[in-house]
Design a protein around this motif. Structure first.
Motif, PDB file in Angstrom:
ATOM      1  N   ASN A  19      45.452  53.023  31.316  1.00 62.77           N
ATOM      2  CA  ASN A  19      44.371  52.989  32.308  1.00 62.77           C
ATOM      3  C   ASN A  19      43.259  52.313  32.200  1.00 62.77           C
ATOM      4  O   ASN A  19      42.323  51.979  32.910  1.00 62.77           O
ATOM      5  N   ALA A  20      43.173  51.711  30.997  1.00 64.72           N
ATOM      6  CA  ALA A  20      42.035  50.992  30.530  1.00 64.72           C
ATOM      7  C   ALA A  20      42.032  49.499  31.337  1.00 64.72           C
ATOM      8  O   ALA A  20      42.764  49.296  31.654  1.00 64.72           O
ATOM      9  N   GLN A  21      40.973  48.808  31.121  1.00 60.76           N
ATOM     10  CA  GLN A  21      40.837  47.494  31.775  1.00 60.76           C
ATOM     11  C   GLN A  21      41.575  46.385  30.833  1.00 60.76           C
ATOM     12  O   GLN A  21      41.639  46.539  29.562  1.00 60.76           O
TER      13      GLN A  21
ATOM     14  N   LYS B  70      39.981  45.022  27.720  1.00 65.06           N
ATOM     15  CA  LYS B  70      39.934  46.179  26.701  1.00 65.06           C
ATOM     16  C   LYS B  70      41.093  46.329  25.797  1.00 65.06           C
ATOM     17  O   LYS B  70      41.463  46.461  24.721  1.00 65.06           O
TER      18      LYS B  70
ATOM     19  N   GLU C  95      49.331  43.900  33.585  1.00 66.59           N
ATOM     20  CA  GLU C  95      48.767  43.470  34.853  1.00 66.59           C
ATOM     21  C   GLU C  95      49.816  43.220  35.803  1.00 66.59           C
ATOM     22  O   GLU C  95      50.104  41.977  36.134  1.00 66.59           O
TER      23      GLU C  95
END
Length: 681
Positions: free
Chosen positions: A473-475, A478, A507
């Motif tokens: 769930n990180a950007q 990152k 994404e």
């Protein structure tokens, strides 16, 4: 008239697409736009939809946007439905009793309302992304009781205009990637080059490059010889369609192939319909190996035999790009894999055909960088360029910054409504008109295949890393950084196909998948390269310390930056030998236009004529009935820019060559490749 059953059985996704269309009509959406990828069988679906209207004793009117597609559409429908189709076209016998009528929008636009076919239950627009003009609107308003269906593979317009004024709902079908995965469309291989054709400085009109300027830019950078040689390397014996940058460029390419013993033919919008049918039949049957074309085979041409498309035409239109690549994706027993050759940036700019697309009826918002002088009608969303007389000032006012704000009024060519728009005074000084010398570098095109394969093992490793490092769930930024750090030793193993799959995983809503994946792919390779350089530097330092345990510094030791090389390790470069002047230009064009060349030089000043005769040659000549594009190859002599400043006057050159060739001339300079470049290419 009795019902005639279709002879083609529908696939599951076609059943679903037809069902979704009917459900939309049942919900009260009379005007439906439906998307289905190129090669997915839209015409077969038409035929099954038509049967429903036949049962109600209603007729179907199919509209195509180009006259040359009428016959093909009628023939396909006759094969599938199993009954004759009427053609509404000048010179063709009318058959108003037939249940399906096929017509061009141009033909119906010229006819009186009373002459239009009667008892139409379904009005169907083929290639519906063209349906924005008032002629389409006129038909929709005329057939108030008919169901409206527009079909297209690419429901978007290059000028940003939407479809909300013409259609009530959008039905999106199966994706291209799924069709490829399930074997309904062909897998493809991609061949590209790092030295892509530059379009810097090429002006745009209505969202795409201007044809004349694009032709000059392309033909001044890559010659027909280079295009032909790459065909021999990567597509020899493949049935190939070449998308040229202009009509004359297409003709020149076809002539080049024929001179070298390969059966090639040229197609354009001016090719007579009878001859066009013959050319396509020879290509379909294998008698012709290569077809070169300009803006004619981008849509509406279905030939599963196409094994390769070769794109030499840069475009700003993703619709045009997808239509071009769609020609080669149809499956055929003798075509295990399709081949896409692209010497432009189209594949990076617009993505590959198997990427997800976000289709919508809504208009795109025009930005300052993309509007290109266009304004958007608030009544119908049509984007257009005001005419010169519409730029006259209707009213004006002074803004807070003291600059004049001018108000104008234009008439929308689509809906006829008045559109108000403003322009603002600029503080930039008005300079005298100058003629810049634009020099385009020649390209030594060396194609390489882009590895689009995907490794399940590497994807599983990435997925495990995300789980172990709790990054799911990180950007995205990152996560990508973590991938670089975790797999730095193996970065060179990751293919562009791997990175495309990784972007989809991280994404899923990203639309520019290939562009994003290419950037990550390049960054990964750079990081891996720097890692190897750093390890090499550390190893060298260890060895040096072992040889000199006392740490005595040698006077010959000099500090090195990462990736640099000491002078001692760099071999001295040999002086380059001068270019052989006989290699300047293109022999074919030099001989063909020898007289025009001499006449043009005779019209130049003495110094200019002497410079051109000694340092230039004809590289490419493209003629049309009204003008001629000329590319001159210039020898890269010392102080070239200084010499050009002394002897080269753009106005003089254009005038001299216009007189020499007997037509308005536009002249572009191309730097000849250096001898070392030529040897390494």
């Amino acid at each position: 008239m009795t019902k005639v059953a279709c002879i083609y059985e529908l696939r599951n996704y076609q059943h679903q697409w037809i069902k979704d269309i009917w459900n939309s009509w049942k919900r009260g959406n009379r005007r439906v736009l439906a998307q289905l990828p190129t090669g997915a069988g839209k015409t077969i679906c038409f035929a099954h939809i038509c049967q429903k209207f036949f049962q109600k004793q209603q007729k179907v009117l199919v509209i195509a946007h180009r006259i040359e597609l009428i016959t093909q559409a009628a023939e396909k429908l006759e094969q599938i439905v199993g009954e004759p189709v009427g053609i509404i076209k000048g010179g063709c016998a009318a058959h108003p009793e037939r249940r399906i009528q096929v017509a061009s929008i141009q033909t119906l636009a010229r006819r009186d309302i009373l002459e239009l076919p009667l008892n139409i239950g379904l009005l169907l627009f083929d290639e519906a992304h063209h349906s924005s003009a008032s002629s389409y609107r006129r038909l929709i308003e005329h057939y108030q009781e008919a169901q409206i269906l527009g079909v297209t593979a690419t429901p978007q317009r290059i000028d940003g205009q939407g479809f909300q004024e013409l259609f009530d709902d959008l039905v999106v079908g199966i994706s291209t990637s799924t069709l490829i995965k399930e074997g309904y469309l062909s897998k493809f291989r991609l061949f590209t080059t790092n030295q892509t054709i530059s379009t810097i400085g090429v002006k745009k009109s209505r969202g795409d490059f201007r044809a004349k300027e694009l032709a000059v830019a392309v033909t001044s950078q890559i010659g027909v010889d280079e295009i032909f040689q790459n065909y021999l390397k990567y597509a020899k014996n493949l049935r190939t369609v070449i998308f040229a940058c202009s009509l004359e460029h297409s003709r020149a390419l076809a002539a080049k192939f024929r001179r070298n013993g390969i059966k090639a033919e040229h197609l354009d919008g001016e090719t007579p319909p009878e001859l066009r049918v013959q050319i396509l039949e020879r290509f379909r049957g294998g008698e012709t190996q290569v077809i070169t074309n300009y803006e004619i085979l981008t849509e509406g041409y279905d030939c599963p035999n196409i094994e390769c498309i070769y794109c030499v035409r840069p475009t700003e239109s993703s619709t045009l790009w997808l239509q071009m690549t769609g020609r080669v994706l149809r499956t055929h027993t003798l075509k295990p894999t399709a081949v896409i050759i692209d010497v432009t940036d189209n594949w990076k700019k617009h993505g590959l055909p198997d990427e997800q697309r976000q289709w919508s009826l809504e208009a795109k918002t025009l930005t300052a960088s993309s509007s290109l002088g266009l304004i958007q009608c608030p009544h119908c969303t049509h984007a257009f360029k005001p005419l010169s007389h519409e730029l006259a000032i209707v009213d004006g006012e002074i803004g807070e910054d003291g600059l004049l704000i001018e108000h104008h009024e234009a008439i929308c060519p689509n809906c006829g409504q008045a559109v108000e728009f403003t322009t603002k005074e600029t503080t930039e000084p008005i300079l005298e008109k100058t003629y810049r010398i634009r020099i385009r570098h020649s390209l030594n095109i060396d194609l390489t295949e882009i590895d689009l394969s995907v490794s399940g093992t590497r994807l599983e490793m990435v997925y495990d890393m995300l789980y172990e490092q709790r990054l799911k769930n990180a950007q995205p930024a990152k996560i990508y950084k973590a991938i670089f750090m975790t797999f730095i030793e193996r970065m060179s193993e990751f293919t562009l196909g791997d990175w495309r799959a990784i972007v989809k995983m991280i994404e899923p809503t990203e639309l520019a998948i290939t562009k994003k994946a290419w950037e990550l792919y390049q960054e990964a390779l750079d990081r891996h390269k720097n890692r190897l350089l750093a390890l090499s530097f550390i190893e060298q330092r260890k060895l040096k310390n072992q040889d000199n345990p006392q740490g005595i510094k040698s006077t010959t030791d000099k500090p090195q930056t990462l990736g640099s090389t000491s002078k001692e390790s760099v071999p001295k470069q040999q002086p380059q030998s001068p270019l052989i002047k006989e290699n300047l230009g293109n022999v074919y064009f030099q001989r063909k236009y020898a007289q025009e060349w001499q006449k043009s030089l005779a019209k130049c000043s003495v110094t200019t004529a002497e410079f051109l005769s000694q340092n230039a040659g004809l590289f490419h000549v493209e003629t049309t009935p009204k003008f001629v594009n000329i590319s001159l190859e210039i020898e890269n002599v010392p102080d070239l820019k200084l010499k050009l400043k002394e002897v080269y006057n753009s106005t003089e050159i254009q005038s001299a060559f216009s007189q020499g060739f007997g037509k308005q001339a536009k002249v572009m300079l191309r730097l000849a490749p250096s001898q070392t470049q030529s040897q390494s290419a």
